[in-house]
Write a protein that holds these residues in place. Structure first.
Motif, PDB file in Angstrom:
ATOM      1  N   ASP A 162      11.266 -10.139  -6.294  1.00 37.04           N
ATOM      2  CA  ASP A 162      10.557 -10.432  -5.434  1.00 37.04           C
ATOM      3  C   ASP A 162      10.236 -11.300  -5.601  1.00 37.04           C
ATOM      4  O   ASP A 162       8.783 -11.576  -4.615  1.00 37.04           O
ATOM      5  CB  ASP A 162       8.548  -8.957  -5.809  1.00 37.04           C
ATOM      6  CG  ASP A 162       8.840  -9.939  -6.795  1.00 37.04           C
ATOM      7  OD1 ASP A 162       9.118 -11.165  -8.143  1.00 37.04           O
ATOM      8  OD2 ASP A 162       7.747  -8.912  -7.605  1.00 37.04           O
ATOM      9  N   GLU A 164       7.934 -13.606  -7.731  1.00 34.47           N
ATOM     10  CA  GLU A 164       7.001 -13.424  -8.385  1.00 34.47           C
ATOM     11  C   GLU A 164       6.877 -14.439  -9.327  1.00 34.47           C
ATOM     12  O   GLU A 164       5.794 -14.701  -9.617  1.00 34.47           O
ATOM     13  CB  GLU A 164       6.020 -12.044  -8.428  1.00 34.47           C
ATOM     14  CG  GLU A 164       5.589 -11.014  -7.428  1.00 34.47           C
ATOM     15  CD  GLU A 164       4.772 -11.954  -6.587  1.00 34.47           C
ATOM     16  OE1 GLU A 164       3.492 -12.455  -6.753  1.00 34.47           O
ATOM     17  OE2 GLU A 164       3.881 -11.498  -5.376  1.00 34.47           O
ATOM     18  N   LYS A 206       8.865 -16.888  -4.098  1.00 38.59           N
ATOM     19  CA  LYS A 206       9.023 -16.210  -3.227  1.00 38.59           C
ATOM     20  C   LYS A 206       8.527 -18.065  -2.587  1.00 38.59           C
ATOM     21  O   LYS A 206       8.096 -17.857  -1.452  1.00 38.59           O
ATOM     22  CB  LYS A 206       8.325 -15.570  -3.037  1.00 38.59           C
ATOM     23  CG  LYS A 206       6.529 -16.005  -3.461  1.00 38.59           C
ATOM     24  CD  LYS A 206       6.158 -14.273  -2.965  1.00 38.59           C
ATOM     25  CE  LYS A 206       5.263 -14.558  -3.877  1.00 38.59           C
ATOM     26  NZ  LYS A 206       3.337 -13.394  -3.766  1.00 38.59           N
ATOM     27  N   HIS A 218      15.226 -11.646   1.121  1.00 46.38           N
ATOM     28  CA  HIS A 218      14.511 -11.162  -0.870  1.00 46.38           C
ATOM     29  C   HIS A 218      16.593 -10.652  -1.098  1.00 46.38           C
ATOM     30  O   HIS A 218      16.556  -9.244   0.178  1.00 46.38           O
ATOM     31  CB  HIS A 218      14.058 -10.039  -1.355  1.00 46.38           C
ATOM     32  CG  HIS A 218      12.291 -11.034  -1.422  1.00 46.38           C
ATOM     33  ND1 HIS A 218      11.559 -10.953  -2.298  1.00 46.38           N
ATOM     34  CD2 HIS A 218      12.158 -11.460   0.230  1.00 46.38           C
ATOM     35  CE1 HIS A 218      11.064 -12.001  -1.156  1.00 46.38           C
ATOM     36  NE2 HIS A 218      10.869 -11.779  -0.643  1.00 46.38           N
ATOM     37  N   ASN A 238      15.308 -14.395 -11.196  1.00 43.80           N
ATOM     38  CA  ASN A 238      14.171 -12.976 -11.374  1.00 43.80           C
ATOM     39  C   ASN A 238      13.384 -12.400 -12.630  1.00 43.80           C
ATOM     40  O   ASN A 238      12.325 -12.141 -12.852  1.00 43.80           O
ATOM     41  CB  ASN A 238      14.819 -12.091 -10.205  1.00 43.80           C
ATOM     42  CG  ASN A 238      14.065 -10.973  -9.840  1.00 43.80           C
ATOM     43  OD1 ASN A 238      13.462 -10.461  -9.366  1.00 43.80           O
ATOM     44  ND2 ASN A 238      14.430  -9.439 -10.473  1.00 43.80           N
TER      45      ASN A 238
END
Length: 281
Positions: A162, A164, A206, A218, A238
């Motif tokens: 994702d 993040e 991201k 992604h 990640n």
């Protein structure tokens, strides 16, 4: 003021040669060790270049003694990480006072697998032999972002997961400059058995799309046995381990002196380069 007078840089690759240049710019005495048959580079004048097999302990130790080397800085690439075991043996025989193993990436402490596991083996060897160490954690080099993410080839930012988690990126010139500055400025007590966590810019993966004015794709994780080096690096990013403040043992961000970029303050007045500046976005 540092008590170290003579430095040996092992390897003249992506970060090795810039460190040589940065040390010379600060008036340090530097000798460069290069593997026989390696690509010839333009070396600063006055820097002796010694071609030597990195697994030849007697030859390495003799050269270190001849040049009265106080500090060894290994910058060998991933394929040659294991050769550092011979470098460590030679450093012990030559009475080297400080050894900087080839880190220049993610935090090593607590790692057991892959290249990071090999780096941890070198640290353990240095500790067992009683050689003081200094480790430089940089995150990924900023210059490598376009290739790592596939932007150079596809014009898009490809990441795994994702996106993040925050990651640390540092320009090669900042890494080299910082290494040269602290090694020629700080006293041994502030260098021995220390980890320096630098960071040029901190960003979530991201959010790279915004900087590059493109879309983020992604990707799904792939089995380790099918992963290439770039995929493995994206997996690391990640996981959160791409931050120079990552605590591998406790699986979380460190704090205080163990936080990402905590070492930046040791280079007073320096303006660390961000991603946009380095890549001219």
């Amino acid at each position: 003021m540092s008590a170290y007078k003579s430095f040996a840089v092992i390897g003249a690759g992506t970060i090795g040669l810039p460190i040589v240049e940065a040390l010379v710019a600060r008036g340090a005495s530097v000798v460069l060790f290069s593997r026989p048959g390696s690509t010839k580079k333009t070396i600063p004048s006055g820097v002796p270049v010694i071609e030597v097999d990195f697994t030849d302990v007697p030859a390495l130790s003799a050269a270190l003694r001849e040049h009265k080397v106080d500090v060894v800085l290994s910058t060998v690439g991933t394929p040659w990480l294991d050769t550092q075991k011979s470098l460590v043996e030679a450093a012990k025989l030559a009475g080297v006072k400080l050894f900087a193993p080839s880190e220049y990436g993610f935090p090593t402490e607590g790692q057991t697998e892959g290249a990071l596991g090999v780096k941890m083996q070198i640290i353990d060897q240095l500790r067992q032999l009683g050689i003081p160490t200094v480790q430089f954690y940089t995150g990924l080099f900023t210059e490598g972002i376009p290739m790592l993410t596939g932007y150079s080839e596809h014009g898009k930012i490809k990441i795994i997961g994702d996106g993040e988690k925050f990651a640390s990126f540092t320009a090669i010139s900042d890494v080299a400059g910082f290494v040269a500055y602290v090694l020629t400025t700080l006293p041994p007590a502030q260098l021995e058995n220390r980890e320096f966590r630098m960071e040029g810019e901190r960003i979530r993966m991201k959010d790279l799309g915004k900087l590059f004015n493109t879309t983020v794709e992604h990707l799904e994780p792939v089995p380790k046995e099918k992963a290439d080096i770039f995929t493995m690096l994206l997996e690391v990013l990640n996981s959160g381990m791409g931050s120079t403040g990552w605590d591998v043992v406790n699986n979380r961000e460190g704090s205080g002196a163990d936080s990402a970029g905590s070492a930046n303050a040791l280079w007073p007045g320096h303006q660390w380069k961000g991603i946009k500046e380095v890549l001219k976005l």
